[in-house]
Design a protein around this motif. Structure first.
Motif, PDB file in Angstrom:
ATOM      1  N   PRO A  79      -0.088   5.927   1.209  1.00 58.99           N
ATOM      2  CA  PRO A  79      -1.312   6.717   1.290  1.00 58.99           C
ATOM      3  C   PRO A  79      -2.261   6.086   2.305  1.00 58.99           C
ATOM      4  CG  PRO A  79      -0.682   6.353  -0.989  1.00 58.99           C
ATOM      5  CD  PRO A  79       0.205   5.476  -0.166  1.00 58.99           C
ATOM      6  N   ILE A  80      -3.110   6.899   2.914  1.00 55.96           N
ATOM      7  CA  ILE A  80      -3.920   6.457   4.050  1.00 55.96           C
ATOM      8  C   ILE A  80      -4.723   5.196   3.756  1.00 55.96           C
ATOM      9  CG2 ILE A  80      -5.827   7.128   5.567  1.00 55.96           C
ATOM     10  CD1 ILE A  80      -4.773  10.043   5.266  1.00 55.96           C
ATOM     11  N   LYS A  81      -5.459   5.172   2.652  1.00 55.67           N
ATOM     12  CA  LYS A  81      -6.298   4.006   2.348  1.00 55.67           C
ATOM     13  C   LYS A  81      -5.444   2.787   2.027  1.00 55.67           C
ATOM     14  CE  LYS A  81     -10.400   6.549   0.838  1.00 55.67           C
ATOM     15  NZ  LYS A  81     -11.356   6.812  -0.274  1.00 55.67           N
ATOM     16  N   ARG A  82      -4.351   2.988   1.319  1.00 54.52           N
ATOM     17  CA  ARG A  82      -3.472   1.868   0.982  1.00 54.52           C
ATOM     18  C   ARG A  82      -2.833   1.282   2.238  1.00 54.52           C
ATOM     19  NH1 ARG A  82      -2.685  -2.692  -1.113  1.00 54.52           N
ATOM     20  NH2 ARG A  82      -0.535  -3.201  -1.684  1.00 54.52           N
ATOM     21  N   LEU A  83      -2.475   2.132   3.173  1.00 53.81           N
ATOM     22  CA  LEU A  83      -1.879   1.675   4.422  1.00 53.81           C
ATOM     23  C   LEU A  83      -2.834   0.753   5.176  1.00 53.81           C
ATOM     24  CD1 LEU A  83       0.272   1.694   6.628  1.00 53.81           C
ATOM     25  CD2 LEU A  83      -0.690   3.852   7.450  1.00 53.81           C
ATOM     26  N   MET A  84      -4.115   1.109   5.204  1.00 53.78           N
ATOM     27  CA  MET A  84      -5.083   0.256   5.896  1.00 53.78           C
ATOM     28  C   MET A  84      -5.200  -1.093   5.204  1.00 53.78           C
ATOM     29  SD  MET A  84      -6.865   0.365   8.647  1.00 53.78           S
ATOM     30  CE  MET A  84      -7.224   2.082   9.037  1.00 53.78           C
ATOM     31  N   SER A  85      -5.145  -1.095   3.891  1.00 57.96           N
ATOM     32  CA  SER A  85      -5.180  -2.362   3.156  1.00 57.96           C
ATOM     33  C   SER A  85      -3.949  -3.207   3.462  1.00 57.96           C
ATOM     34  CB  SER A  85      -5.266  -2.107   1.646  1.00 57.96           C
ATOM     35  OG  SER A  85      -6.469  -1.464   1.303  1.00 57.96           O
ATOM     36  N   MET A  86      -2.796  -2.557   3.569  1.00 57.13           N
ATOM     37  CA  MET A  86      -1.568  -3.268   3.910  1.00 57.13           C
ATOM     38  C   MET A  86      -1.689  -3.940   5.269  1.00 57.13           C
ATOM     39  SD  MET A  86       0.595  -2.847   1.359  1.00 57.13           S
ATOM     40  CE  MET A  86       2.260  -3.094   1.982  1.00 57.13           C
ATOM     41  N   LEU A  87      -2.343  -3.272   6.202  1.00 53.82           N
ATOM     42  CA  LEU A  87      -2.547  -3.853   7.530  1.00 53.82           C
ATOM     43  C   LEU A  87      -3.417  -5.097   7.465  1.00 53.82           C
ATOM     44  CD1 LEU A  87      -2.439  -3.661  10.716  1.00 53.82           C
ATOM     45  CD2 LEU A  87      -4.616  -2.407  10.508  1.00 53.82           C
ATOM     46  N   VAL A  88      -4.594  -4.978   6.875  1.00 54.16           N
ATOM     47  CA  VAL A  88      -5.535  -6.100   6.898  1.00 54.16           C
ATOM     48  C   VAL A  88      -5.059  -7.259   6.027  1.00 54.16           C
ATOM     49  CG1 VAL A  88      -7.483  -4.596   7.446  1.00 54.16           C
ATOM     50  CG2 VAL A  88      -7.000  -5.143   5.052  1.00 54.16           C
ATOM     51  N   GLU A  89      -4.205  -6.961   5.046  1.00 53.52           N
ATOM     52  CA  GLU A  89      -3.648  -8.020   4.204  1.00 53.52           C
ATOM     53  C   GLU A  89      -2.399  -8.648   4.810  1.00 53.52           C
ATOM     54  OE1 GLU A  89      -2.984  -6.068   0.497  1.00 53.52           O
ATOM     55  OE2 GLU A  89      -5.131  -5.723   0.111  1.00 53.52           O
ATOM     56  N   GLY A  90      -1.974  -8.147   5.971  1.00 52.21           N
ATOM     57  CA  GLY A  90      -0.819  -8.701   6.653  1.00 52.21           C
ATOM     58  C   GLY A  90       0.509  -8.421   5.978  1.00 52.21           C
ATOM     59  N   GLN A  91       0.585  -7.316   5.225  1.00 48.66           N
ATOM     60  CA  GLN A  91       1.808  -6.992   4.491  1.00 48.66           C
ATOM     61  C   GLN A  91       2.748  -6.075   5.269  1.00 48.66           C
ATOM     62  OE1 GLN A  91       1.013  -5.780   0.427  1.00 48.66           O
ATOM     63  NE2 GLN A  91      -0.635  -7.258   0.202  1.00 48.66           N
ATOM     64  N   ILE A  92       2.323  -5.647   6.452  1.00 50.37           N
ATOM     65  CA  ILE A  92       3.187  -4.907   7.368  1.00 50.37           C
ATOM     66  C   ILE A  92       3.056  -5.558   8.742  1.00 50.37           C
ATOM     67  CG2 ILE A  92       3.160  -2.691   6.164  1.00 50.37           C
ATOM     68  CD1 ILE A  92       0.885  -1.791   7.970  1.00 50.37           C
ATOM     69  N   ASP A  93       4.076  -5.371   9.572  1.00 52.08           N
ATOM     70  CA  ASP A  93       4.022  -5.958  10.908  1.00 52.08           C
ATOM     71  C   ASP A  93       3.144  -5.144  11.850  1.00 52.08           C
ATOM     72  OD1 ASP A  93       5.812  -8.058  10.240  1.00 52.08           O
ATOM     73  OD2 ASP A  93       7.508  -6.681  10.479  1.00 52.08           O
ATOM     74  N   LEU A  94       3.301  -3.822  11.783  1.00 49.16           N
ATOM     75  CA  LEU A  94       2.566  -2.924  12.664  1.00 49.16           C
ATOM     76  C   LEU A  94       2.095  -1.708  11.874  1.00 49.16           C
ATOM     77  CD1 LEU A  94       5.074  -2.888  15.686  1.00 49.16           C
ATOM     78  CD2 LEU A  94       2.933  -4.181  15.573  1.00 49.16           C
ATOM     79  N   LYS A  95       1.019  -1.082  12.355  1.00 50.10           N
ATOM     80  CA  LYS A  95       0.519   0.156  11.756  1.00 50.10           C
ATOM     81  C   LYS A  95       0.398   1.213  12.838  1.00 50.10           C
ATOM     82  CE  LYS A  95      -3.504   2.183   9.357  1.00 50.10           C
ATOM     83  NZ  LYS A  95      -3.706   3.320  10.274  1.00 50.10           N
ATOM     84  N   TYR A  96       0.865   2.432  12.519  1.00 49.13           N
ATOM     85  CA  TYR A  96       0.684   3.562  13.429  1.00 49.13           C
ATOM     86  C   TYR A  96       0.416   4.824  12.624  1.00 49.13           C
ATOM     87  CZ  TYR A  96       1.118   6.902  17.152  1.00 49.13           C
ATOM     88  OH  TYR A  96       0.838   7.894  18.058  1.00 49.13           O
ATOM     89  N   PRO A  97      -0.602   5.619  13.032  1.00 46.78           N
ATOM     90  CA  PRO A  97      -1.536   5.310  14.102  1.00 46.78           C
ATOM     91  C   PRO A  97      -2.704   4.493  13.592  1.00 46.78           C
ATOM     92  CG  PRO A  97      -2.005   7.488  13.248  1.00 46.78           C
ATOM     93  CD  PRO A  97      -0.824   6.975  12.461  1.00 46.78           C
ATOM     94  N   ASP A  98      -3.523   4.014  14.536  1.00 50.01           N
ATOM     95  CA  ASP A  98      -4.740   3.310  14.168  1.00 50.01           C
ATOM     96  C   ASP A  98      -5.773   3.524  15.260  1.00 50.01           C
ATOM     97  OD1 ASP A  98      -6.477   1.810  12.665  1.00 50.01           O
ATOM     98  OD2 ASP A  98      -5.368  -0.063  12.806  1.00 50.01           O
ATOM     99  N   ASN A  99      -6.999   3.136  14.936  1.00 50.02           N
ATOM    100  CA  ASN A  99      -8.112   3.246  15.872  1.00 50.02           C
ATOM    101  C   ASN A  99      -9.170   2.263  15.393  1.00 50.02           C
ATOM    102  OD1 ASN A  99     -10.800   4.374  16.883  1.00 50.02           O
ATOM    103  ND2 ASN A  99      -9.371   5.723  17.937  1.00 50.02           N
ATOM    104  N   ALA A 100      -9.835   1.611  16.310  1.00 49.15           N
ATOM    105  CA  ALA A 100     -10.809   0.580  15.941  1.00 49.15           C
ATOM    106  C   ALA A 100     -11.936   1.126  15.064  1.00 49.15           C
ATOM    107  CB  ALA A 100     -11.382  -0.067  17.197  1.00 49.15           C
TER     108      ALA A 100
END
Length: 255
Positions: A79-100
């Motif tokens: 899910p969108i919000k969970r994916l962002m948490s996965m990114l900032v927690e370093g639990q995935i290597d890359l995220k797509y898409p993203d924007n600053a």
């Protein structure tokens, strides 16, 4: 023959540099086994996750990079919000898409590295054809997909002149707007038009360019593997024609 040898040497040099840089990044894994986090959302032609399979332009461009550079990638949807948490927690290597701009508060203090722009998009307001050109005052209830932020309309939403309605899926958002239960649907314009065609409702909603909208780019991001972003950037620069062809194939090129 000279050209092929030069190209081979150039690629070997870049991959040697990538391997060396990965060794210097704390906690980094080998570049040939990459977990890419994606949105668990039907957002074709840009991207979609259906039946456990990731598809669309996003997959096409990432698969092409991985194949050319010898990487093995795995796509996992959240899910969108969970994916962002996965990114900032370093639990995935890359995220797509993203924007600053997306979830900037959650990213505050995190070392997020972004690629060069991958593809341009417009997030805007689609309304019933008869309502095109009626102005900002005609929008009292604005719909979007849950987890998305309609940046261009935050002043109106926060000020109380526009009510935000969040729907769980894009098709539900489109049905609500087409039925008049909300005044407008806010999402990627190309995606809404494609989905209308799939639903047999082409023409039932139209983008109103005179209403507030956002024109920006999708990026690839990481908090743990900046060397992969460098590798991806180099590949895009060397394969601009291939990327342009994929954009045309998936009809995500803007005028």
């Amino acid at each position: 023959m000279a050209y092929n040898i030069l190209t081979f040497a150039k690629k070997c040099s870049r991959h040697t540099a990538l391997a060396a840089s990965l060794l210097l990044v704390p906690g980094s894994a080998l570049a040939d086994d990459i977990l890419i986090g994606v949105e668990d959302l039907t957002y074709y032609p840009h991207y979609t996750m259906e039946g456990g399979e990731y598809a669309g332009f996003g997959r096409a461009v990432l698969d092409a990079w991985a194949a050319d550079n010898g990487h093995t990638v795995t796509y996992k949807a959240f899910p969108i919000k969970r994916l962002m948490s996965m990114l900032v927690e370093g639990q995935i290597d890359l995220k797509y898409p993203d924007n600053a701009y997306w979830s900037s508060d959650l990213k505050d203090g995190k070392n997020v590295t972004y690629s060069e722009a991958v593809v341009e998009y417009i997030d805007g307001v689609s309304v019933a054809p008869d309502n095109v050109g009626k102005g900002m005052g005609s929008i009292k209830k604005l719909g979007t997909v849950r987890g998305f932020t309609p940046w261009a309309w935050l002043d109106e939403i926060n000020g109380g002149s526009v009510e935000l309605s969040e729907l769980g899926a894009l098709d539900g958002l489109i049905k609500q707007a087409a039925a008049g239960r909300i005044d407008a649907a806010y999402a990627n314009v190309s995606v809404i038009q494609h989905q209308l065609g799939e639903m047999g409702q082409s023409g039932s909603l139209k983008f109103d360019p005179d209403l507030k909208h956002t024109r920006d780019f999708y990026y690839l991001s990481t908090t743990t593997k900046p060397a992969l972003i460098e590798d991806f950037n180099a590949w895009m620069a060397e394969n601009a024609d291939k990327v342009a062809a994929l954009k045309a194939e998936y009809n995500v090129t803007l005028d």
